[in-house]
Design a protein around this motif. Structure first.
Motif, mmCIF file in Angstrom:
data_model
loop_
_atom_site.group_PDB
_atom_site.id
_atom_site.type_symbol
_atom_site.label_atom_id
_atom_site.label_comp_id
_atom_site.label_asym_id
_atom_site.label_seq_id
_atom_site.Cartn_x
_atom_site.Cartn_y
_atom_site.Cartn_z
ATOM 1 N N PHE A 1 33.183 12.069 155.627
ATOM 2 C CA PHE A 1 33.100 10.846 156.311
ATOM 3 C C PHE A 1 32.721 9.769 156.004
ATOM 4 O O PHE A 1 33.362 9.546 154.819
ATOM 5 N N TYR B 1 31.368 6.274 155.411
ATOM 6 C CA TYR B 1 30.052 5.464 156.345
ATOM 7 C C TYR B 1 29.904 4.285 155.677
ATOM 8 O O TYR B 1 31.054 3.534 154.514
ATOM 9 N N ARG C 1 21.317 -0.959 158.086
ATOM 10 C CA ARG C 1 21.051 -0.063 157.291
ATOM 11 C C ARG C 1 22.651 0.676 157.337
ATOM 12 O O ARG C 1 24.037 0.406 158.162
ATOM 13 N N LEU C 2 22.585 2.068 157.123
ATOM 14 C CA LEU C 2 24.329 2.611 156.285
ATOM 15 C C LEU C 2 24.107 3.194 157.978
ATOM 16 O O LEU C 2 23.379 4.026 158.752
ATOM 17 N N LEU D 1 27.161 5.132 160.136
ATOM 18 C CA LEU D 1 28.478 6.359 160.599
ATOM 19 C C LEU D 1 29.678 5.275 160.923
ATOM 20 O O LEU D 1 29.030 4.668 162.109
ATOM 21 N N ARG E 1 34.329 9.955 161.900
ATOM 22 C CA ARG E 1 34.372 11.692 161.093
ATOM 23 C C ARG E 1 35.414 12.544 160.918
ATOM 24 O O ARG E 1 36.083 11.875 162.097
ATOM 25 N N ILE F 1 36.333 15.403 161.571
ATOM 26 C CA ILE F 1 36.225 15.812 163.105
ATOM 27 C C ILE F 1 36.879 15.246 163.966
ATOM 28 O O ILE F 1 37.585 15.893 165.166
ATOM 29 N N ARG G 1 28.731 22.913 156.039
ATOM 30 C CA ARG G 1 27.496 23.351 157.348
ATOM 31 C C ARG G 1 27.066 24.317 156.624
ATOM 32 O O ARG G 1 25.996 24.858 156.532
ATOM 33 N N GLN H 1 26.480 24.470 153.561
ATOM 34 C CA GLN H 1 24.980 23.902 152.604
ATOM 35 C C GLN H 1 24.245 23.081 153.329
ATOM 36 O O GLN H 1 23.123 22.046 152.790
ATOM 37 N N LEU I 1 24.752 15.325 152.918
ATOM 38 C CA LEU I 1 25.535 14.804 152.159
ATOM 39 C C LEU I 1 25.950 14.239 150.195
ATOM 40 O O LEU I 1 24.601 13.985 150.306
ATOM 41 N N VAL J 1 15.565 5.815 163.293
ATOM 42 C CA VAL J 1 15.039 6.707 162.389
ATOM 43 C C VAL J 1 14.008 5.173 161.381
ATOM 44 O O VAL J 1 14.507 3.885 161.321
ATOM 45 N N GLN K 1 15.917 18.324 152.425
ATOM 46 C CA GLN K 1 16.299 17.952 153.688
ATOM 47 C C GLN K 1 14.677 19.149 154.179
ATOM 48 O O GLN K 1 14.724 19.902 153.370
ATOM 49 N N ARG L 1 14.696 22.659 152.756
ATOM 50 C CA ARG L 1 14.856 23.634 153.310
ATOM 51 C C ARG L 1 16.406 23.097 152.534
ATOM 52 O O ARG L 1 17.589 24.595 152.063
ATOM 53 N N GLN L 2 16.560 22.615 151.493
ATOM 54 C CA GLN L 2 17.477 22.232 150.901
ATOM 55 C C GLN L 2 16.902 21.288 149.882
ATOM 56 O O GLN L 2 16.192 20.615 150.401
ATOM 57 N N LEU M 1 19.389 19.875 163.624
ATOM 58 C CA LEU M 1 20.428 20.751 162.883
ATOM 59 C C LEU M 1 20.750 21.485 164.523
ATOM 60 O O LEU M 1 20.148 22.212 165.281
ATOM 61 N N GLN N 1 23.167 21.158 166.319
ATOM 62 C CA GLN N 1 24.259 20.203 167.097
ATOM 63 C C GLN N 1 25.910 20.393 166.363
ATOM 64 O O GLN N 1 25.549 20.436 165.143
ATOM 65 N N VAL N 2 26.716 20.327 167.689
ATOM 66 C CA VAL N 2 27.600 20.786 167.145
ATOM 67 C C VAL N 2 28.186 19.022 166.188
ATOM 68 O O VAL N 2 28.492 18.859 165.326
ATOM 69 N N THR N 3 27.534 17.903 166.840
ATOM 70 C CA THR N 3 28.199 16.338 165.959
ATOM 71 C C THR N 3 26.270 16.114 165.243
ATOM 72 O O THR N 3 25.808 15.708 165.527
ATOM 73 N N ASP N 4 26.483 17.101 163.961
ATOM 74 C CA ASP N 4 25.080 17.043 163.183
ATOM 75 C C ASP N 4 25.214 15.491 162.359
ATOM 76 O O ASP N 4 25.389 15.625 161.335
ATOM 77 N N THR N 5 25.465 14.202 162.612
ATOM 78 C CA THR N 5 25.852 13.285 162.055
ATOM 79 C C THR N 5 24.248 12.561 161.950
ATOM 80 O O THR N 5 23.664 12.833 163.103
ATOM 81 N N GLN N 6 23.829 12.097 160.897
ATOM 82 C CA GLN N 6 22.906 12.008 159.918
ATOM 83 C C GLN N 6 22.724 10.131 160.184
ATOM 84 O O GLN N 6 23.680 9.269 159.978
ATOM 85 N N PHE O 1 20.930 7.290 159.684
ATOM 86 C CA PHE O 1 19.797 6.806 158.978
ATOM 87 C C PHE O 1 18.822 5.281 159.059
ATOM 88 O O PHE O 1 18.796 4.582 159.432
ATOM 89 N N GLY O 2 17.417 5.938 158.672
ATOM 90 C CA GLY O 2 16.562 4.780 158.211
ATOM 91 C C GLY O 2 17.004 2.874 156.963
ATOM 92 O O GLY O 2 17.546 2.763 156.353
#
Lengths: 110, 114
Positions: free
Chosen positions: A34, A36, A43-44, A46, A49, A51, A92, A94, A98, B4, B48, B55-56, B96, B98-103, B105-106
């Motif tokens: 990605f 960003y 804010r940060l 995207l 990416r 794909i 995925r 992991q 990010l 966010v 996360q 979860r992580q 979680l 979703q195919v495009t699980d873009t994050q 940010f706040g």
């Protein structure tokens, strides 16, 4: 170890010049890459990416698995492109966390 | 949709104190990730949360803990604050599975430890 390296802290170009922000990564597996961007006082967000293979605001990035690179390019820089740019990788396997590089500040001069 | 949101915007604490930061995810998102961004550095993953469970986790000490509520909002708690905890704390939400699980940010919470 998983790592993202952005070798340039600051890149300064003139308006209309080509831009290339470098990103190299180390990851064993199939990462998602990605870019960003963070504009001043925003804010940060995207930018793109790998794909999706889209061109956003004239920027493109190609994933080169042989060279483990994901450089961001734009043929003609605009003043409004001035911002902090972060390269990041995820996987995925992991869980989608990010891993970011240290960032490159792009300054486009008039 | 406001996207966010994070609160507070800024916070000043002294060493040894405890702090709680809050995050509300983007509408429709069920996963919240927290990152620490020190000055001049890229964001570093803290942990996360999904379905109210961690979860992580990244490479952060146990002084950093979190929580996710049934409405998907989340808190980050830091105990026994150190000077080195001064940073911008970012929350990101995603969906979680979703195919495009873009994050997304706040705006972040700027924490200063004196």
């Amino acid at each position: 170890a998983q790592r993202v390296t952005q070798p340039e802290k600051l890149l300064s170009v003139f308006k209309g010049a080509p831009v290339e922000l470098k990103c190299n990564y180390s990851y064993s597996g199939s990462p998602e890459l990605f870019w960003y961007v963070q504009y001043s006082r925003q804010r940060l967000q995207l930018l793109l990416r790998h794909i999706s293979r889209e061109s956003i605001k004239g920027f493109t990035a190609d994933l080169n698995k042989g060279e483990t690179s994901f450089h961001l390019k734009k043929p003609f820089a605009q003043e409004e492109d001035s911002a902090m740019y972060y390269c990041a990788l995820s996987s995925r396997n992991q869980g989608g966390k990010l891993i970011f590089g240290q960032g490159t500040e792009l300054s486009v001069k008039p | 949709d406001a996207g966010v949101t994070q609160s507070p915007t800024h916070l000043i604490k002294t060493r040894g104190q405890q702090v709680t930061l809050r995050c509300s995810p983007k509408s429709g998102h069920d996963t919240v990730s927290w990152y620490q961004q020190a000055l001049g550095q890229g964001p570093q993953f803290i942990f996360q949360y999904y379905e109210e469970e961690e979860r992580q986790r990244g490479n952060f000490p146990d002084r950093f803990s979190g929580h996710q509520f049934p409405n998907y909002s989340s808190e980050l708690n830091v105990n026994a604050l150190l000077l080195g905890d001064s940073a911008l704390y970012l929350c990101a939400s995603s969906s979680l599975g979703q195919v495009t699980d873009t994050q997304y940010f706040g705006p972040g919470t700027r924490l200063t430890v004196l």
